[in-house]
Design an enzyme around this catalytic site. Structure first.
Site: not given
Lengths: 389, 389
Positions: B70, B153, B193-196, B216, B218
């Site tokens: 990071y 997020n 679909n991410s938190g952000v 993406r 599933r």
């Protein structure tokens, strides 16, 4: 063959014989360019101006326009009487006013003008167009090549250096802060021996910026050294070769140049793409900006995401035509500023390979000249010099 | 084992027994994380606060911090008595004030606080630190998970949507213009679909923006459809799959979505990189901005030079930590704003997988939980919920 001057007189039957390089479809210049002859009536529209061309450069973007790979597409028209709808290439050039329409003020016979609009079409001996499409320049102390080559490369370098740079304001949402003139701050550029590159070196030097300049190796080490020296003579602070630049050692060398990394480089100019562009990006400090104005290498710019996120390096493009459209008076001011520097001997001409364009010059000669421009002209920039047309 | 409450009392000999996940070198969480026990003296410094943790999420950036990949590196210290200098990971979390130092005002026992600084270290049962490092939040109408998950997020999505967008001002050197709320303008995002991504959909919807969302595929078509529906229910206007997005047909499909291309998309959010990032960039209209805030695909962002130059698309990165540092009061205002939306039921919680952290929870359980976060938690976001610690 009468002298050119004889044909410029306007009056009844005083038609001007003109020629223009035209293309009616995109392709390789040597295949699609043809030389079109036409006559220009002496009774031009009242708001128009008849000009003859004195000099017109062959810029890489002009060739790309003919090929159809450039951002701007020329509209094909029948305005100059071609059998098929065609366009005249040539974005840059210098004209002399031959005659003016009855309602034109501010321009008179003998004045020097350059196009006020993009893609005017300068590869022709004469043109008739609205007076508003020309920008008058003061010809005192200038030769035609100097005036004909001011509006693309020097203007690009001028605009990019002036507009982009340390951008704390940008980060806080308060607008880009131009490089502070005289700040001694660094910028880095690849393709440094290009027309834009040479101009950037000189403006940078005049404005107190320091430059790191990346060039490709020449055919021999001696030629590489000679080019390095040429750029140093123009005011470059550091000149390095491409292979040095994309090597592992560059990071340490750069730190050494920037006083053990204490000085940040906040502006990078890229006209190459690919690995060289990534190396420019990696050389930038936190919050730096890389401006791309060309893609000679024909490879995309690949950016490690970490540079974007953690180093806050940002990536923008620069297209002079767009700038010119948006800021007409700024462009005029910039051109005056640059031409003053030329007059004062503070801004040097680019090396030029002059190609004569006379009445008798063959179509083949002209289109081969353009085609040669793809590899670059040996002596520098190719410029059509119009003689007895 | 006494009840937790008994241990919080401060007074002579009223030491608090605390535990923290720590690491002393970078590596895979399951290899480098250990659970450290220590005692906290009741006589805390006068400007400090003793807090106990109520909830602490496991964000991908936390895991990257442990791995050392990071942008921010945690300093290793011996502050909590580890045998080797160590750091406590965890950037986000909710604490309850247990006791305050004699000179602390504005905070009292029972208050809810979140870290006011980045990388506070939230994966621990208790902490003692300067009162200035905490931000008090109004707990009315909130549950601990809602308060613990507000600051990464949702804040990222909020900031990006608010700050970037149609940027005519930027082009003229006059600063970025935020998206006009209620303008109906489009933005496009991958990893939707991410938190952000989920937060951006909701804020966009609340502020009158329209979103195109790329997810993406599933494992099964049914699961893909279910996810699509989930995002549509959150307020997404359009949801497409990755394979549709990077296909040749996308260009035409996009034109259809944007009313035959008459509406331009001027903002793209990218957390994926690689082909998906290039496709986001290509979907943008002239003068658009792509903001990268993550690189899940671990591939660089590749940009065709023409997008930069001729379409004037620009590329920037977003790092919330930097924004928070630079705009402390703006952050506070934003968090209050978001929490109000949560209270009003206008902003929905992210799906959460709760992981209990009690006094008896084993080290292995905790570090395996973190390791699992690498693949993503099944139910959504992983959050440590602290019980009887």
């Amino acid at each position: 063959m009468p002298r050119a001057a004889a044909r410029y007189k306007s009056g009844p039957y005083g038609y001007t014989q003109a020629k223009a390089l035209v293309f009616s479809k995109n392709g390789e210049p040597e295949e699609v360019l043809s030389l079109h002859s036409h006559s220009i009536s002496p009774s031009i529209p009242s708001s128009s101006v008849l000009v003859r061309t004195l000099a017109a450069p062959v810029n890489p973007a002009d060739i790309n326009t003919v090929q159809g790979t450039y951002g701007a597409k020329l509209p094909f028209t029948s305005l100059i009487g071609t059998s098929e709808p065609s366009a005249v290439p040539g974005n840059e050039g210098l004209f002399e006013v031959v005659s003016t329409g009855s309602s034109v003020s501010g321009l008179q016979k003998g004045d020097w003008v350059i196009p006020a609009v993009s893609q005017f079409g300068t590869w022709r001996t004469h043109a008739v167009d609205d007076a508003a499409k020309f920008l008058k320049i003061n010809k005192d102390g200038l030769n035609p090549v100097q005036a004909a080559t001011v509006s693309v490369n020097p203007c690009s370098a001028y605009r990019m250096l002036r507009h982009y740079g340390p951008n704390a304001g940008f980060k806080a949402g308060m607008g880009m802060k131009p490089l502070e003139v005289g700040s001694g701050e660094w910028f880095i550029q690849n393709g440094a021996n290009s027309g834009v590159g040479r101009a950037a070196i000189q403006f940078g030097n005049l404005w107190g910026l320091r430059s790191i300049n990346v060039i490709r190796e020449r055919d021999t080490p001696e030629a590489t050294e000679a080019l390095k020296q040429e750029l140093l003579d123009l005011g470059a602070d550091v000149v390095v070769t491409d292979s040095q630049f994309i090597s592992r050692e560059w990071k340490d060398q750069l730190a050494e140049i920037t006083r053990k990394g204490r000085e940040q480089i906040l502006l990078g100019l890229n006209c190459v793409g690919g690995k060289s562009a990534t190396a420019v990006a990696r050389s930038l400090g936190e919050g730096g900006t890389m401006v791309s104005y060309g893609g000679m290498g024909k490879q995309p710019v690949a950016l490690p995401v970490g540079l974007l996120i953690f180093k806050d390096v940002r990536f923008v493009g620069f297209w002079l035509s767009k700038w010119n459209e948006k800021d007409v008076s700024g462009r005029q001011h910039m051109i005056e500023d640059i031409l003053n520097l030329v007059r004062e001997g503070k801004f040097r001409d680019v090396p030029v390979e002059e190609v004569k364009w006379d009445w008798n010059t063959e179509e083949t000669t002209l289109r081969n000249t353009v085609q040669r421009g793809l590899q670059g002209f040996k002596k520098g920039k190719g410029v059509f010099i119009f003689g007895d047309t």
